[in-house]
Write an enzyme that holds these catalytic residues in place. Structure first.
Site, mmCIF file in Angstrom:
data_model
loop_
_atom_site.group_PDB
_atom_site.id
_atom_site.type_symbol
_atom_site.label_atom_id
_atom_site.label_comp_id
_atom_site.label_asym_id
_atom_site.label_seq_id
_atom_site.Cartn_x
_atom_site.Cartn_y
_atom_site.Cartn_z
ATOM 1 C CG ASP A 127 50.869 41.326 -40.045
ATOM 2 O OD1 ASP A 127 49.988 41.977 -39.693
ATOM 3 O OD2 ASP A 127 50.856 40.336 -40.702
ATOM 4 C CG ASP B 249 66.658 50.215 -42.204
ATOM 5 O OD1 ASP B 249 66.155 51.260 -42.118
ATOM 6 O OD2 ASP B 249 67.965 50.136 -42.465
ATOM 7 C CG ASP C 133 51.053 44.291 -45.529
ATOM 8 O OD1 ASP C 133 50.214 43.808 -44.760
ATOM 9 O OD2 ASP C 133 51.042 43.762 -46.421
ATOM 10 C CE1 TYR D 68 52.728 45.846 -50.864
ATOM 11 C CE2 TYR D 68 50.988 46.074 -49.426
ATOM 12 C CZ TYR D 68 52.008 45.722 -49.839
ATOM 13 O OH TYR D 68 52.481 45.297 -48.821
ATOM 14 C CE LYS E 135 66.174 51.833 -46.523
ATOM 15 N NZ LYS E 135 67.203 51.314 -45.401
#
Ligand code: NAD
Length: 356
Positions: A251, A223, A247, A142, A191
Site C-alpha cells: 500500500d 522498519d 500488506d 493472518y 524483522k
C-alpha cells in the site's frame, strides 16, 4: 493458442472497466493470433443478489477450470450491512483461498506522464518508478494460531506469525524468477533482528538465492524498508516479504504513484494459474457514469498475459498502448491535469484498443 479466462466483473465500476479490458484482449487476440474464451461469472454483491452467496459454487468451479481469472471489483453500500461472511468481500477471500493463491504481486509503477501525481519530490522520484512488491498471501500472522486468554494484566489476545521452509521457498523462488525478467535485484524484507520466523525467512531466502547467481539479493528490516520507500524508492526493484509486512508495504509503495486507477495486481498459485485484478475497489461514487479509469484493469490483463500465458510480447503491446495514450495527453477524471484531454471509460478503452 486458445486460453480460457473466467471473468468476474463484480459490482460498481467493475463491469465498466472489465468491458473495456475484454475489448483490449479481443484486439490482442486478433493481432497476435490467439483466442481468449472469456466466461462471465457472478461474484460479489451481484452474486448475493442473484444467488444469496458472494461466491457461488458454480463460479469457483468455473474459475478452477480456467487458465486465469480476471476480476473487476466487488462491494458497495447496498451490501455494507450484511454480516462479515455474507459480504461481497468474503467472496474474494473465498476465491483466493479456494484457488490456492499464495503470492500477491503489486507493481508500483509511476508512468513518467503522471509524475505530478506522485507525492514525493521530483529529485527523489526522478523520471519514473517501477517497483514490484511480492507478498506472501496464505501464511504468516493472518493465518497463525490466535486466541484470547487470561494474563497478568487482565485478558490478553494473541496472534502467531508462523512460516515453514516450504512456504518461504516457493515465494522466494517466484520473486527471483520475476526479478530475472526485470532489473535482477531482490530485496527481502523481514524483522530478523527480533522475530524467529523472520530468521528462518532470511535463512531460506539466502539459500534459494544460490540458485539465482545472476540476481542480487539484499536483506532489509521492515522498519528501514518503510523508510527507504519514501527516502529513496528507486533503490528497489523486486521486494519480497511476508503477508503482513507485504500488506503494509504494498500500500505504501502504490501510494507513491498517487493514482489508484492505474495500478494492477496479480495473485498467483502453483503452476501458471493466477487471478488478476485492479487494486482499486468498486468506486460506487462514480459507477455507471462512464468516469472510471479502466487502465488498472487493462494493465492487470497485461500481467495475465505475462505471468499465466507467458505472452511477453503481447503484454508489452498493451503496456505500450497505455503509455502512448497517456503520452498523447488523454486522461480520465482521476488522473486529469490542466492542459490534458478528459475522456470517459469507454473512450479510454477505445484509444488503447486502437493503439495496439
Ligand atoms: P475505491 O477504490 O472503490 O474508491 C476510492 C476512491 O478512488 C473513490 O473516490 C473512487 O471514485 C476512486 N477510484 C477508485 N477506482 C477508480 C478508478 N478506476 N477510476 C477512477 N476513480 C477511481 O475504495 P472504497 O471507496 O474504499 O471502496 C468502495 C467499495 O469497494 C467498498 O465496498 C469496498 O469494500 C470495495 N473494495 C473492493 C475491492 C476489491 O474488489 N478488490 C478493493 C477495495 C475496496
Amino acid at each position: 493458442m486458445n486460453y480460457k479466462i473466467a471473468v468476474l466483473p463484480g459490482d460498481g465500476i467493475g463491469p465498466e472497466v472489465i468491458e473495456q479490458t475484454l475489448l483490449v484482449l479481443e484486439k490482442v487476440g486478433q493481432k497476435f493470433g490467439h483466442s481468449f474464451q472469456c466466461q462471465k461469472l457472478l461474484a460479489g454483491g451481484c452474486a448475493i443478489d442473484a444467488t444469496g452467496s458472494p461466491l457461488p459454487e458454480e463460479t469457483l468451479e468455473a474459475c478452477k477450470k480456467s487458465d486465469a481469472v480476471l476480476l473487476g471489483a466487488v462491494g458497495g453500500p447496498k451490501w455494507d450491512n450484511l454480516p462479515g461472511d455474507k459480504r461481497p468481500e468474503a467472496g474474494l477471500l473465498g476465491l483466493r483461498g479456494g484457488l490456492g493463491l499464495f503470492a500477491n504481486l503489486r507493481p508500483a509503477l509511476l508512468n513518467k506522464e503522471l509524475r505530478d501525481a506522485c507525492p514525493l519530490r521530483p529529485d527523489i522520484i526522478g523520471e519514473s518508478l517501477d517497483i514490484m512488491v511480492v507478498r506472501e498471501l496464505t501464511g504468516g500472522i493472518y493465518f497463525g494460531a490466535r486466541g484470547k486468554r487470561d494474563g497478568k494484566m487482565g485478558q490478553e489476545a494473541y496472534d502467531t506469525e508462523t512460516y515453514s521452509v516450504g512456504e518461504v521457498e516457493r515465494i522466494a523462488r517466484l520473486a527471483f524468477e520475476i526479478a530475472r525478467q526485470r532489473s535482477k535485484k531482490v530485496t527481502s524484507v523481514d524483522k530478523a533482528n527480533v522475530l524467529e520466523s523472520s530468521r528462518l525467512w532470511r535463512e531460506v531466502v539466502t539459500r534459494v538465492a544460490r540458485d539465482y547467481p545472476d540476481i542480487t539479493l539484499e536483506h532489509m528490516y521492515v522498519d528501514n524498508a518503510a523508510m527507504q520507500l519514501v527516502r529513496n524508492p528507486k533503490q528497489f526493484d523486486v521486494i519480497v516479504t511476508t503477508n503482513m509486512f507485504g500488506d503494509i508495504l504494498s500500500d505504501e509503495a502504490s501510494m507513491i504513484t498517487g493514482s489508484i486507477g492505474m495500478l494492477p495486481s496479480a495473485s498467483l498459485g502453483e503452476g501458471a494459474f493466477g487471478l488478476y485484478e485492479p487494486i482499486h475497489g468498486s468506486a460506487p461514487d462514480i459507477a455507471g457514469q462512464d468516469k472510471a479509469n479502466p487502465l488498472a484493469t487493462i494493465l492487470s490483463a497485461a500481467m495475465m498475459l505475462r505471468y499465466t500465458m507467458k505472452l511477453e510480447e503481447e503484454a508489452r503491446a498493451i503496456e505500450a498502448a497505455v503509455n502512448q495514450v497517456l503520452e498523447e495527453g488523454y486522461r480520465t477524471g482521476d488522473i486529469m491535469s490542466p492542459g490534458k484531454k478528459l475522456v470517459g471509460t469507454s473512450e479510454m478503452g477505445r484509444l488503447v484498443v486502437e493503439r495496439i
